[in-house]
Design a protein around this motif. Structure first.
Motif, short mmCIF file in Angstrom:
data_model
loop_
_atom_site.label_atom_id
_atom_site.label_comp_id
_atom_site.label_asym_id
_atom_site.label_seq_id
_atom_site.Cartn_x
_atom_site.Cartn_y
_atom_site.Cartn_z
N ARG A 14 -37.81 12.54 -7.35
CA ARG A 14 -38.62 11.71 -7.38
C ARG A 14 -38.85 11.78 -5.32
O ARG A 14 -39.49 11.64 -4.60
N ILE A 15 -37.54 12.70 -5.17
CA ILE A 15 -37.66 12.30 -3.17
C ILE A 15 -38.20 13.25 -2.61
O ILE A 15 -39.57 12.85 -1.72
N ASP A 16 -37.96 14.33 -3.17
CA ASP A 16 -38.93 15.84 -2.95
C ASP A 16 -40.44 15.64 -3.44
O ASP A 16 -41.70 15.32 -2.22
N GLY A 17 -41.03 14.14 -3.72
CA GLY A 17 -42.61 14.46 -4.57
C GLY A 17 -42.76 13.27 -3.91
O GLY A 17 -44.24 12.39 -3.93
N ARG A 63 -40.63 3.65 -12.80
CA ARG A 63 -40.99 4.53 -12.50
C ARG A 63 -41.72 4.07 -11.46
O ARG A 63 -41.81 3.25 -10.36
N LYS A 64 -42.51 5.24 -10.54
CA LYS A 64 -42.93 5.33 -9.28
C LYS A 64 -43.65 4.42 -8.57
O LYS A 64 -44.65 3.27 -10.06
N GLY A 65 -44.14 3.71 -7.98
CA GLY A 65 -44.87 2.38 -7.66
C GLY A 65 -44.02 0.85 -8.26
O GLY A 65 -45.12 0.07 -7.79
N CYS A 121 -39.39 14.78 8.29
CA CYS A 121 -39.61 14.54 7.40
C CYS A 121 -40.81 13.16 7.29
O CYS A 121 -40.87 12.65 8.32
N ASP A 122 -41.69 13.52 6.31
CA ASP A 122 -42.68 12.48 6.20
C ASP A 122 -42.41 11.47 6.00
O ASP A 122 -43.31 10.31 5.55
N THR A 123 -41.43 10.88 4.90
CA THR A 123 -41.05 9.73 4.42
C THR A 123 -39.64 9.58 4.55
O THR A 123 -38.74 10.07 4.76
N PHE A 124 -39.76 8.07 4.50
CA PHE A 124 -37.52 7.21 5.35
C PHE A 124 -37.03 8.25 4.09
O PHE A 124 -35.89 8.29 4.09
N SER A 125 -37.07 8.05 2.86
CA SER A 125 -36.49 8.44 1.85
C SER A 125 -35.48 10.17 1.89
O SER A 125 -35.03 10.54 1.95
N CYS A 180 -35.92 5.68 -3.28
CA CYS A 180 -35.72 7.15 -2.62
C CYS A 180 -36.32 7.50 -4.58
O CYS A 180 -36.99 8.77 -4.25
N ILE A 181 -36.32 6.22 -5.23
CA ILE A 181 -37.02 6.86 -6.78
C ILE A 181 -38.43 6.61 -6.95
O ILE A 181 -39.07 6.58 -7.66
N GLY A 182 -39.40 6.48 -5.29
CA GLY A 182 -40.63 6.60 -5.43
C GLY A 182 -41.26 4.65 -5.42
O GLY A 182 -42.13 3.96 -5.94
N ALA A 183 -40.43 3.84 -6.00
CA ALA A 183 -40.70 2.15 -5.80
C ALA A 183 -40.58 2.09 -5.02
O ALA A 183 -40.20 2.25 -3.47
N THR A 184 -40.83 0.21 -4.63
CA THR A 184 -40.83 -0.37 -3.61
C THR A 184 -39.73 -1.56 -3.89
O THR A 184 -39.52 -2.70 -4.82
N THR A 185 -39.40 -1.87 -2.74
CA THR A 185 -38.81 -2.77 -2.46
C THR A 185 -39.02 -4.08 -1.66
O THR A 185 -39.86 -4.15 -0.79
#
Length: 230
Positions: free
Chosen positions: A180-183, A63-65, A10-14, A87-92
């Motif tokens: 979104r996880i896949d992307g 949205r993402k970001g 896996c290349d992302t935490f999600s 997981c939806i590409g947003a930022t915490t």
């Protein structure tokens, strides 16, 4: 470009989170003590809760970001929100629960968060004290509504009411959640961490999924209250 970093393919935490939730299934992922009794949540529970958070944020137009902020002590809602956001590409954007009103306002304005999760009435009061400085905030979600049952505010809702925002389109939004996880890309910003500000105004350090790996390893079990920070 830095070399690619992967854990278990896996290349992302999600993606790792989803993979481990499927792998560990009904095994216990989180324990939280409630009135002296340990309450357990399986990995499948963990994923379902994070997915519902992500779906409700998408129902709000996330949205993402986009950035979502959390100001709370360690609890299950914190990690559910954190994973749902990512997981939806947003930022915490995590804020220390010891911050004062002016510090909270500064960081929220700097990060541009559209949604703020707060633990309880104490943390909500910090927002209410500076809400005139935070026009960009669209919603404030309160994890623990004790003492706030009769409280009314156009932007403030409770945790359960927030989760219900996705109910009408849950199937459609769940499909989008997986997409979104896949992307997700390793260079996507996972987390904003602010400096203490001892030598000037606090600065936000943007941690991508690639560079947040060392501090965000998923462990088989954690106990909230003395929780392993991912």
């Amino acid at each position: 470009m830095p070399p690619p970093v992967q854990i278990d393919g896996c290349d992302t935490f999600s993606k790792l989170f989803r993979q481990n939730c499927k792998k560990f299934g009904d095994r216990t992922a989180i324990r939280e003590k409630d009135f002296g009794i340990w309450e357990e949540f399986s990995w499948l529970d963990y994923y379902a809760c994070a997915r519902r958070v992500g779906c409700s944020l998408m129902a709000l137009g996330y949205r993402k970001g986009d950035v979502a902020a959390i100001i709370s002590e360690d609890n299950k809602e914190w990690v559910f929100a954190d994973l749902g956001i990512q997981c939806i590409g947003a930022t915490t954007h995590g804020l220390y629960p010891t911050l004062q009103e002016k510090q909270v306002a500064y960081q929220l304005n700097d990060s541009g968060a559209k949604v703020l999760f707060v633990e309880d009435e104490e943390q909500l009061d910090k927002y209410l004290g500076v809400e005139d400085q935070l026009d960009h905030l669209e919603k404030v979600i309160v994890f623990d509504m004790e003492g706030l049952r009769s409280f009314q505010h156009d932007k403030v809702i409770g945790w359960e009411e927030f989760l219900a925002l996705s109910d009408a389109k849950i199937e459609e939004l769940s499909v989008e959640f997986e997409r979104r996880i896949d992307g997700g890309d390793p260079e996507d910003i996972a987390t904003l961490i602010y400096t203490s500000g001892t030598t000037g105004a606090p600065k936000g350090a943007a941690m991508s999924h690639r560079f947040s790996w060392p501090s965000r390893i998923i462990t088989p079990n954690c106990r909230l209250g003395r929780m392993t920070k991912f």
